[in-house]
Design a protein around this motif. Sequence first.
Motif, mmCIF file in Angstrom:
data_model
loop_
_atom_site.group_PDB
_atom_site.id
_atom_site.type_symbol
_atom_site.label_atom_id
_atom_site.label_comp_id
_atom_site.label_asym_id
_atom_site.label_seq_id
_atom_site.Cartn_x
_atom_site.Cartn_y
_atom_site.Cartn_z
ATOM 1 N N LEU A 1 -9.328 -26.848 4.710
ATOM 2 C CA LEU A 1 -9.712 -28.243 4.860
ATOM 3 C C LEU A 1 -8.783 -29.091 4.002
ATOM 4 O O LEU A 1 -8.502 -28.746 2.859
ATOM 5 N N ARG A 2 -8.296 -30.175 4.572
ATOM 6 C CA ARG A 2 -7.477 -31.104 3.801
ATOM 7 C C ARG A 2 -7.998 -32.508 4.004
ATOM 8 O O ARG A 2 -8.455 -32.838 5.101
ATOM 9 N N GLY A 3 -7.883 -33.334 3.007
ATOM 10 C CA GLY A 3 -8.322 -34.709 3.154
ATOM 11 C C GLY A 3 -7.425 -35.637 2.364
ATOM 12 O O GLY A 3 -6.848 -35.252 1.352
ATOM 13 N N LEU A 4 -7.272 -36.848 2.860
ATOM 14 C CA LEU A 4 -6.419 -37.828 2.220
ATOM 15 C C LEU A 4 -7.142 -39.153 2.369
ATOM 16 O O LEU A 4 -7.578 -39.503 3.461
ATOM 17 N N TYR A 5 -7.309 -39.874 1.270
ATOM 18 C CA TYR A 5 -8.019 -41.134 1.375
ATOM 19 C C TYR A 5 -7.303 -42.190 0.551
ATOM 20 O O TYR A 5 -6.836 -41.898 -0.546
ATOM 21 N N SER A 6 -7.185 -43.386 1.083
ATOM 22 C CA SER A 6 -6.628 -44.449 0.260
ATOM 23 C C SER A 6 -7.368 -45.747 0.506
ATOM 24 O O SER A 6 -7.871 -46.021 1.597
ATOM 25 N N HIS A 7 -7.455 -46.523 -0.569
ATOM 26 C CA HIS A 7 -8.094 -47.830 -0.485
ATOM 27 C C HIS A 7 -7.142 -48.835 -1.106
ATOM 28 O O HIS A 7 -6.640 -48.619 -2.200
ATOM 29 N N THR A 8 -6.846 -49.902 -0.398
ATOM 30 C CA THR A 8 -5.899 -50.891 -0.909
ATOM 31 C C THR A 8 -6.481 -52.287 -0.776
ATOM 32 O O THR A 8 -7.075 -52.626 0.248
ATOM 33 N N ASN B 1 -8.875 -49.328 4.335
ATOM 34 C CA ASN B 1 -9.248 -47.952 4.026
ATOM 35 C C ASN B 1 -8.566 -47.055 5.039
ATOM 36 O O ASN B 1 -8.516 -47.383 6.228
ATOM 37 N N ALA B 2 -8.058 -45.931 4.574
ATOM 38 C CA ALA B 2 -7.472 -44.969 5.511
ATOM 39 C C ALA B 2 -7.904 -43.581 5.090
ATOM 40 O O ALA B 2 -7.818 -43.218 3.919
ATOM 41 N N LEU B 3 -8.424 -42.839 6.055
ATOM 42 C CA LEU B 3 -8.869 -41.480 5.780
ATOM 43 C C LEU B 3 -8.235 -40.555 6.809
ATOM 44 O O LEU B 3 -8.180 -40.888 7.990
ATOM 45 N N SER B 4 -7.730 -39.437 6.351
ATOM 46 C CA SER B 4 -7.173 -38.474 7.288
ATOM 47 C C SER B 4 -7.630 -37.089 6.853
ATOM 48 O O SER B 4 -7.480 -36.725 5.692
ATOM 49 N N THR B 5 -8.225 -36.333 7.756
ATOM 50 C CA THR B 5 -8.703 -34.999 7.392
ATOM 51 C C THR B 5 -8.284 -34.006 8.454
ATOM 52 O O THR B 5 -8.088 -34.359 9.611
ATOM 53 N N LYS B 6 -8.146 -32.769 8.044
ATOM 54 C CA LYS B 6 -7.775 -31.730 8.989
ATOM 55 C C LYS B 6 -8.479 -30.440 8.609
ATOM 56 O O LYS B 6 -8.450 -30.035 7.445
ATOM 57 N N ALA B 7 -9.125 -29.818 9.573
ATOM 58 C CA ALA B 7 -9.781 -28.536 9.330
ATOM 59 C C ALA B 7 -9.154 -27.518 10.271
ATOM 60 O O ALA B 7 -8.900 -27.826 11.432
ATOM 61 N N SER B 8 -8.835 -26.333 9.782
ATOM 62 C CA SER B 8 -8.216 -25.321 10.633
ATOM 63 C C SER B 8 -8.913 -23.987 10.485
ATOM 64 O O SER B 8 -9.418 -23.642 9.418
ATOM 65 N N LEU B 9 -8.877 -23.257 11.583
ATOM 66 C CA LEU B 9 -9.445 -21.922 11.605
ATOM 67 C C LEU B 9 -8.412 -20.988 12.203
ATOM 68 O O LEU B 9 -7.764 -21.318 13.195
ATOM 69 N N TYR B 10 -8.241 -19.847 11.584
ATOM 70 C CA TYR B 10 -7.245 -18.896 12.052
ATOM 71 C C TYR B 10 -7.919 -17.549 12.218
ATOM 72 O O TYR B 10 -8.646 -17.107 11.341
ATOM 73 N N LEU B 11 -7.677 -16.896 13.369
ATOM 74 C CA LEU B 11 -8.237 -15.569 13.590
ATOM 75 C C LEU B 11 -7.127 -14.657 14.091
ATOM 76 O O LEU B 11 -6.260 -15.083 14.844
ATOM 77 N N SER B 12 -7.147 -13.415 13.672
ATOM 78 C CA SER B 12 -6.151 -12.475 14.143
ATOM 79 C C SER B 12 -6.848 -11.188 14.573
ATOM 80 O O SER B 12 -7.049 -10.292 13.786
ATOM 81 N N PRO B 13 -7.259 -11.136 15.856
ATOM 82 C CA PRO B 13 -8.024 -9.973 16.326
ATOM 83 C C PRO B 13 -7.211 -8.678 16.297
ATOM 84 O O PRO B 13 -7.737 -7.627 16.011
ATOM 85 N N TYR B 14 -5.896 -8.758 16.661
ATOM 86 C CA TYR B 14 -5.009 -7.606 16.594
ATOM 87 C C TYR B 14 -3.792 -8.006 15.792
ATOM 88 O O TYR B 14 -3.494 -9.173 15.646
#
Lengths: 856, 238
Positions: free
Chosen positions: A698-705, A721-734
């Motif tokens: 999970l990543r997040g970035l927030y700014s208030h000016t 106000n600016a908010l930017s977030t990113k959530a990632s999921l990684y799976l490796s079955p084989y």
Amino acid sequence: MKMLKIICLLIFLSALSVSAQTVVTGKVIDDHGESLSSVIIKRYTQGHKLGGYASSASDGSFSIKAEAGDSLIFSMLGFKNQHIVVSSNMKPLTIRMSDGAIELREVKVKSDKVHEHGDTISYIVGAYANGNDRSIGDVIAKMPGFDVDKSTGKISYEGKPISKFYIEGLDMLGGKYGTATNTLPQGEVGSVQVLRNHQPIRVLEDFTFTDDAAVNIKMKSSAKTHWVTSWKAGGGYGSAHDGYDKGRWLFEGFGLRLKSDLQTMLTYKTNNTGTDVSRESTNLFCLDELMGEQPKSFIKLSVPTASGLSRERSLLNRSHTFTANVMKRISEDSQINFQLVYNNERDKAWGSQRTEYVLMDGNRIINNDLSWRSNSNNLYALLKYEHNSAKSYLRNSLSSDMTWLSQHLSETGTYSHAQHSLLPVFDFRDNLYVIRRYGNTLVSFYSNNSVQRRPQHLYVDSTKRQNLLQRFYSTDTYASGGWKLGLLSLSMKFGVKGLLRYLTANAYGLPDSIGTTTGKSHFGYAKLYASPQLEYNANDFKLSLSAPVESSHYKYSEDTGRNRLDISPSLHIRWDATSRITMNVHGSYSVEPLDFNRFYGSLIMQDYLYLNQGYAGYDVAKSKTVSYSLFYRNSLKGTHFMGRVSRSFDTTPYTLSREFSGEYIIIGTIPVKTNSNSWNSTLMYQQGLPFLNGKFSLRGLYSHTDSKMYQDGSVSPAKYNALSTKASLYLSPYTDMSIDYSVQYAYDDMLPENGNKSSFNNWQHTAKIIIPAGKLRFTLKGEYDHNQLMPSKYKDIFFADAIIGLTSRHIDYELGLSNLLNEKSYVRSTVANLTKMRSETILRGRELLLTLVYKP
Amino acid sequence: MALMAQQTHVLEPSIMEVAYHEISGKYNDDYALRVGKSMSQYFSYHKLRDDSLSSNAQTSMVILQEMLDEANNRNDASKQRASGPDHGDYFYRSQANNTFDTYTSFMGQGYKITEPMPVQDWNIVTDSTRQILGYHCCMATTTFRGRQWTVYYTEDIPVPLGPWKLGGLPGLIMFAEVKGFITIEASDIKTKSTSPVTFYNFLNKKYEAIQRDVYIKERSNPKAYPKNTIVIPQMELQ
């Protein structure tokens, strides 16, 4: 216990009785009587076979089983061997080893991949190359210590970009060697030599030790008798907006001719597949030379682009690049070099823009469709002379960089205008570097001077016209050095800088009431600067303090000028509290450089709508920043956390102003002090998951000016106000198969003090699956964008791509199908500077492309 | 939590430095075995370079750039940095104290493992020989911590040392292999103007003392790794 001893004794006695074995014990010492550990004791039987071995303990003691008649050899690196013949009933021995030279046989490496001679290492290309390698860059990338950036062709050795790229000992290409890295066929190259600690300037050889490395390409002798070539071609078909090619092509050719005193290299590349080939011919050395101050581009048409989209999805290009390099050795010590690069790029773009200006008395909206095309020609020529002897060094390079850019933008809608801009830039520079040696003293002088001319024009609807001529001269001369005292280190740089700019502007067809439309002025400065930096490195703490000082004299033609003395100190402290926690504190006070592009007297048209207005003010913006960051990790539990908060207080002596005057918007500066404060925070968190090798991040970035702007004579504060977030999921079955999924969310809002809040939500989902199957490799990519355009309206865009790759002995094939669903356009809304903007861009359509690379 | 934070310092002069090239699956790495009179050390040259460059703000950008390039180009073999099962580790062997210290790092966090000098029970096969770097080498085999090792050592270089935790033979181990897992082969030997045996801690990292068995157990747990980590099998299985 007693029983055990008896058994041991029995065994010992029985062993003795059977093979007459004895245990030899003792101590090994050196010439000074000190005990020696790790001495190897080998026992050879009478048949000269290794019968056993032991090594001495830390106190020098040893014990080894042996038979009478065996010989014991004591050996240790750096000592002479000792021989002892074992007799029965030996008393504990004291073995004295005497020093001997460490004589290892001179070793010839059998594999013959690498030869080392002094500071030169040669890598045999054939030993590293395989069937997949095409260019010399592919092979260099595999050699130990080397790294190659495939997009630019930049080579690094042991982490540092190389300082010189020679072919057969001649520096033909200078910094523009990227094309050679990416295209010179590896089969024609015999070896790659690394010249370590390479001092390209011979006069400095005894004075400075450099850890720079240079690369010398040694061709095979067969390659010196003919032109060396390489080829790549591809073709395909794609759907496209009216006015752009449906057939897709790409072609690359390369030729190199080497003679003993003359080298020539030619390349030609062309494509309309969305690849920007001009990047390879950018200069890879001395990026900071390019980053100096530049005159502003006042005339600027708004090209249809959309943020949040990768460039190759929307670049509708037709590019040609031709390069020629010729290098001639004049004498043993001097050489002359000529380089020519020509780029032709014709780009097109279509789209629409909706711009809403937030005003006190009702918002103003402009809604236009855009049709844009540009034709750019760029010609770069370089003539370099280098004289490199043990007594003196002189390098002078004279270059010219000429660009003719012609753009047509037709806008229809709220305001319909046909605009045409001619934006040539002629840049000439001379770089002189002289070092002379007087006994044990070195005198060195570095000077970079440039002249630039920009005779630019803008035509709007054949009724309005802006002529703008800028002439620009700049010079920079400096020297630097450093000292180290224990934990402290100090470095220093001294220099002089100067700049002079003449500006002549004439606008025709604007209403007289709007203000001055013609003007002629000049601006210049001279600066003396020193920039000391002190660093202190202790166990847990690292502290660094720097304080650049600058004394300047500024002069604008219309007033008396001003002197300034500025200092911009900064302090950085890092503390490793525990093995899991690290903290950083950073504080700085900085004085922004005076913006010379603000000094002019008349209105200058940017496009049909915006007019730029100058302001002659010598005050500068100041910024105070404090930041704190914290890292926490518990690696074995898969937890990683990083948090950073910064607060900055910016004081600008001037405020941005926007004045609506009839059908124009005048952008200018007003001498009212603005304090603009902002908060910024960043957060990153990662956690391992206990199923399917899963991971979550999970990543997040927030700014208030808080900032201010002047509109129509009154102040309009606003909060953003600016908010930017990113959530990632990684799976490796084989193994080797992977599934990646991520979702990104961005939120932006703008709240004018006397107005309504406007906000936008944007979502982006991406997924990627890689399935390897022998020589084949399948890659599937999907992207889903859900962008908010209006409070209640969203736009959905879905991208899908598939790539199949196959590798064979002489030819590599790649079949790519991009934008499978044939999405036509991309839209996104943004807010900034009391403006809401929605832009739409036409995309590259569905496209099928087969690429073949021929490896002779 | 016992913490150690020692700065980089010289331990003793060295008399020899052996370079090894290590191949494990698709990973390549180069190691140094630096031999002093009473101690020796074993580490990756690439790791040393990374740490050294990372300790300075300007040069650390080089490493950052390389790491980004690597992460962005997982399928491009040329962009992959040196790596392997023991890549991040600095090993120090003290003959005087009969101890073996491993300074390892897991996801940036430092751990120190101290153990008694590891001992392998070698089976020497004298009739199986090879020439490596021009030296006559004999084969020896052993099972050590869950893996079957085959090594070649040379009596011409009388030091009972070798790569990683291997040693105790009557000569330097020039080649070591676990079939299907790892190959380590000497690529160069230097005895002139060698760098001293040095305790390296360019990043002034703190090391948390941990028991070897606890560390191995936690580290082999897949959930301990962040997303997209490529998990390399460990040298020791037990």
